[in-house]
Design a protein around this motif. Structure first.
Motif, PDB file in Angstrom:
ATOM      1  N   ALA A  68      41.109  44.911  26.368  1.00 46.06           N
ATOM      2  CA  ALA A  68      42.444  45.786  26.139  1.00 46.06           C
ATOM      3  C   ALA A  68      42.850  46.688  26.910  1.00 46.06           C
ATOM      4  O   ALA A  68      44.391  47.099  27.655  1.00 46.06           O
ATOM      5  CB  ALA A  68      43.326  45.553  24.594  1.00 46.06           C
ATOM      6  N   ASP A  69      42.757  48.044  27.051  1.00 45.65           N
ATOM      7  CA  ASP A  69      43.060  49.187  27.732  1.00 45.65           C
ATOM      8  C   ASP A  69      42.413  48.829  29.274  1.00 45.65           C
ATOM      9  O   ASP A  69      43.601  49.067  30.441  1.00 45.65           O
ATOM     10  CB  ASP A  69      41.721  49.919  27.312  1.00 45.65           C
ATOM     11  CG  ASP A  69      42.179  50.231  25.988  1.00 45.65           C
ATOM     12  OD1 ASP A  69      43.249  50.426  24.745  1.00 45.65           O
ATOM     13  OD2 ASP A  69      41.255  51.169  24.835  1.00 45.65           O
ATOM     14  N   ARG A  70      41.496  47.893  29.766  1.00 46.88           N
ATOM     15  CA  ARG A  70      41.907  48.024  31.772  1.00 46.88           C
ATOM     16  C   ARG A  70      42.106  46.635  31.782  1.00 46.88           C
ATOM     17  O   ARG A  70      41.993  46.937  32.812  1.00 46.88           O
ATOM     18  CB  ARG A  70      40.617  48.034  31.229  1.00 46.88           C
ATOM     19  CG  ARG A  70      38.504  48.847  31.330  1.00 46.88           C
ATOM     20  CD  ARG A  70      37.634  48.960  31.714  1.00 46.88           C
ATOM     21  NE  ARG A  70      37.387  48.803  33.146  1.00 46.88           N
ATOM     22  CZ  ARG A  70      37.060  47.748  34.089  1.00 46.88           C
ATOM     23  NH1 ARG A  70      36.357  47.002  33.471  1.00 46.88           N
ATOM     24  NH2 ARG A  70      36.849  47.206  35.314  1.00 46.88           N
ATOM     25  N   LEU A  71      43.027  46.207  30.930  1.00 50.69           N
ATOM     26  CA  LEU A  71      43.226  44.429  31.811  1.00 50.69           C
ATOM     27  C   LEU A  71      44.546  45.049  31.852  1.00 50.69           C
ATOM     28  O   LEU A  71      44.350  44.508  33.049  1.00 50.69           O
ATOM     29  CB  LEU A  71      43.733  43.811  30.215  1.00 50.69           C
ATOM     30  CG  LEU A  71      44.391  42.211  31.283  1.00 50.69           C
ATOM     31  CD1 LEU A  71      43.552  41.417  31.727  1.00 50.69           C
ATOM     32  CD2 LEU A  71      44.869  41.864  29.993  1.00 50.69           C
ATOM     33  N   PRO A  72      45.597  45.730  32.144  1.00 51.40           N
ATOM     34  CA  PRO A  72      46.536  45.872  33.133  1.00 51.40           C
ATOM     35  C   PRO A  72      45.867  46.321  35.234  1.00 51.40           C
ATOM     36  O   PRO A  72      46.364  45.757  35.874  1.00 51.40           O
ATOM     37  CB  PRO A  72      47.657  47.079  32.168  1.00 51.40           C
ATOM     38  CG  PRO A  72      47.069  46.440  31.011  1.00 51.40           C
ATOM     39  CD  PRO A  72      45.601  46.655  31.391  1.00 51.40           C
ATOM     40  N   ASP A  73      45.639  47.565  34.841  1.00 48.57           N
ATOM     41  CA  ASP A  73      44.488  48.258  35.874  1.00 48.57           C
ATOM     42  C   ASP A  73      43.540  46.664  36.752  1.00 48.57           C
ATOM     43  O   ASP A  73      43.796  46.862  37.456  1.00 48.57           O
ATOM     44  CB  ASP A  73      43.594  49.041  35.447  1.00 48.57           C
ATOM     45  CG  ASP A  73      44.441  50.513  35.098  1.00 48.57           C
ATOM     46  OD1 ASP A  73      46.116  50.483  35.630  1.00 48.57           O
ATOM     47  OD2 ASP A  73      43.851  51.028  34.433  1.00 48.57           O
ATOM     48  N   VAL A  74      43.132  46.345  35.924  1.00 43.77           N
ATOM     49  CA  VAL A  74      42.222  45.086  36.514  1.00 43.77           C
ATOM     50  C   VAL A  74      42.993  44.397  36.884  1.00 43.77           C
ATOM     51  O   VAL A  74      43.235  43.652  38.563  1.00 43.77           O
ATOM     52  CB  VAL A  74      41.473  43.998  35.483  1.00 43.77           C
ATOM     53  CG1 VAL A  74      40.401  43.148  35.871  1.00 43.77           C
ATOM     54  CG2 VAL A  74      40.070  45.147  34.733  1.00 43.77           C
ATOM     55  N   LEU A  75      44.366  43.711  36.349  1.00 47.65           N
ATOM     56  CA  LEU A  75      45.450  42.939  36.968  1.00 47.65           C
ATOM     57  C   LEU A  75      46.057  43.308  38.231  1.00 47.65           C
ATOM     58  O   LEU A  75      46.013  42.329  39.142  1.00 47.65           O
ATOM     59  CB  LEU A  75      46.155  42.036  35.987  1.00 47.65           C
ATOM     60  CG  LEU A  75      45.637  41.792  34.468  1.00 47.65           C
ATOM     61  CD1 LEU A  75      46.935  41.274  33.635  1.00 47.65           C
ATOM     62  CD2 LEU A  75      45.153  39.927  35.063  1.00 47.65           C
ATOM     63  N   ALA A  76      46.099  44.938  37.914  1.00 49.97           N
ATOM     64  CA  ALA A  76      46.676  45.495  39.848  1.00 49.97           C
ATOM     65  C   ALA A  76      45.640  45.443  40.804  1.00 49.97           C
ATOM     66  O   ALA A  76      45.983  45.394  41.790  1.00 49.97           O
ATOM     67  CB  ALA A  76      47.299  46.202  38.703  1.00 49.97           C
ATOM     68  N   GLY A  77      44.662  45.192  40.277  1.00 50.16           N
ATOM     69  CA  GLY A  77      43.369  45.492  41.516  1.00 50.16           C
ATOM     70  C   GLY A  77      42.911  43.959  41.440  1.00 50.16           C
ATOM     71  O   GLY A  77      42.135  44.337  42.483  1.00 50.16           O
ATOM     72  N   LEU A  78      43.110  43.292  41.538  1.00 50.37           N
ATOM     73  CA  LEU A  78      42.614  41.902  41.901  1.00 50.37           C
ATOM     74  C   LEU A  78      42.291  41.116  43.970  1.00 50.37           C
ATOM     75  O   LEU A  78      43.639  41.769  43.615  1.00 50.37           O
ATOM     76  CB  LEU A  78      43.288  40.070  40.478  1.00 50.37           C
ATOM     77  CG  LEU A  78      43.213  40.528  39.325  1.00 50.37           C
ATOM     78  CD1 LEU A  78      43.616  39.141  38.978  1.00 50.37           C
ATOM     79  CD2 LEU A  78      41.447  40.496  38.971  1.00 50.37           C
ATOM     80  N   PRO A  79      41.586  41.028  44.010  1.00 49.58           N
ATOM     81  CA  PRO A  79      41.798  40.539  45.385  1.00 49.58           C
ATOM     82  C   PRO A  79      43.254  39.723  45.721  1.00 49.58           C
ATOM     83  O   PRO A  79      43.282  38.670  44.785  1.00 49.58           O
ATOM     84  CB  PRO A  79      40.835  39.989  45.685  1.00 49.58           C
ATOM     85  CG  PRO A  79      39.661  40.331  44.534  1.00 49.58           C
ATOM     86  CD  PRO A  79      40.554  40.939  43.150  1.00 49.58           C
ATOM     87  N   PRO A  80      44.205  39.718  46.494  1.00 50.68           N
ATOM     88  CA  PRO A  80      45.937  39.303  46.960  1.00 50.68           C
ATOM     89  C   PRO A  80      44.714  37.768  47.283  1.00 50.68           C
ATOM     90  O   PRO A  80      43.592  37.949  48.115  1.00 50.68           O
ATOM     91  CB  PRO A  80      46.518  39.911  48.012  1.00 50.68           C
ATOM     92  CG  PRO A  80      45.127  40.498  48.092  1.00 50.68           C
ATOM     93  CD  PRO A  80      43.619  41.452  47.452  1.00 50.68           C
ATOM     94  N   GLY A  81      45.719  36.517  46.776  1.00 49.53           N
ATOM     95  CA  GLY A  81      45.401  35.255  47.920  1.00 49.53           C
ATOM     96  C   GLY A  81      44.562  34.911  47.407  1.00 49.53           C
ATOM     97  O   GLY A  81      44.272  33.479  47.476  1.00 49.53           O
ATOM     98  N   LYS A  82      43.829  35.301  45.840  1.00 49.56           N
ATOM     99  CA  LYS A  82      42.434  34.039  45.036  1.00 49.56           C
ATOM    100  C   LYS A  82      43.448  33.568  43.972  1.00 49.56           C
ATOM    101  O   LYS A  82      43.763  34.121  42.893  1.00 49.56           O
ATOM    102  CB  LYS A  82      41.686  35.513  44.889  1.00 49.56           C
ATOM    103  CG  LYS A  82      40.798  36.032  45.715  1.00 49.56           C
ATOM    104  CD  LYS A  82      39.595  35.969  46.289  1.00 49.56           C
ATOM    105  CE  LYS A  82      39.152  36.512  47.657  1.00 49.56           C
ATOM    106  NZ  LYS A  82      38.102  35.691  48.381  1.00 49.56           N
ATOM    107  N   THR A  83      42.203  32.837  43.882  1.00 44.72           N
ATOM    108  CA  THR A  83      42.856  32.201  42.511  1.00 44.72           C
ATOM    109  C   THR A  83      41.710  32.151  41.014  1.00 44.72           C
ATOM    110  O   THR A  83      41.194  32.558  41.521  1.00 44.72           O
ATOM    111  CB  THR A  83      42.310  30.238  42.514  1.00 44.72           C
ATOM    112  OG1 THR A  83      43.452  30.039  43.850  1.00 44.72           O
ATOM    113  CG2 THR A  83      43.103  29.781  41.239  1.00 44.72           C
TER     114      THR A  83
END
Length: 170
Positions: A68-83
């Protein structure tokens, strides 16, 4: 629309995703959870297995959980254009423990315990690891480890079969 499936249904669901997005390099396996709760360890266990099997993009493992603590940062750092395929643990009726809730669309992490986290995934699968009770944290803490491990192994095998990934034990 979410639907409940067994391990074979999860394999069918993931095969359907693979038919739409056949290149594993275009997929991010987002495995949400923590290693500090037996039931909620489904995501990190799955992520560790996927990473070991050679998946190119895995977020959330036992060594680096996507909690829960890391999820927002992980979501923001996901590679663009990937499913993104999001995996998480959840609670359900006693009859559905051991099944998966799958959907074309996101899941809401930590919904069972009343937290508000950002939705995640273009596709999603949640493992029903324990029955919903008045004490959801306790239900997650006391989920049988053997069930959680078996469900993570089944999910990893289903993903490997859908995308023809050759892992150590697929």
């Amino acid at each position: 629309m979410r639907r409940l499936v067994d391990a074979a249904g999860l394999a069918e669901f993931l095969a359907g995703v693979a038919a739409v997005v056949p290149d594993p390099d275009e997929i991010v396996m987002l495995c949400i959870g923590t290693d500090r709760s037996t039931g909620d360890a489904f995501g990190p266990l799955l992520g560790s297995r996927l990473a070991r099997d050679g998946w190119p993009h895995v977020c959330g493992t036992l060594r680096e959980p996507c909690d829960a603590d890391r999820l927002p940062d992980v979501l923001a750092g996901l590679p663009p254009g990937k499913t993104v395929i999001a995996f998480d643990a959840c609670l359900g009726s006693p009859a559905n423990v051991g099944r998966y809730s799958v959907a074309r669309g996101p899941l809401l992490p930590a919904e069972a315990v009343g937290k508000r986290l950002p939705e995640a995934g273009h596709y999603s699968a949640a493992a029903v690891v324990a029955a919903r009770t008045a004490k959801p944290y306790y239900a997650l803490l006391t989920a049988p480890l053997s069930l959680v491990v078996d469900m993570a192994e089944s999910a990893a095998a289903a993903a490997a079969a859908a995308w023809k990934i050759k892992g150590e034990r697929t």
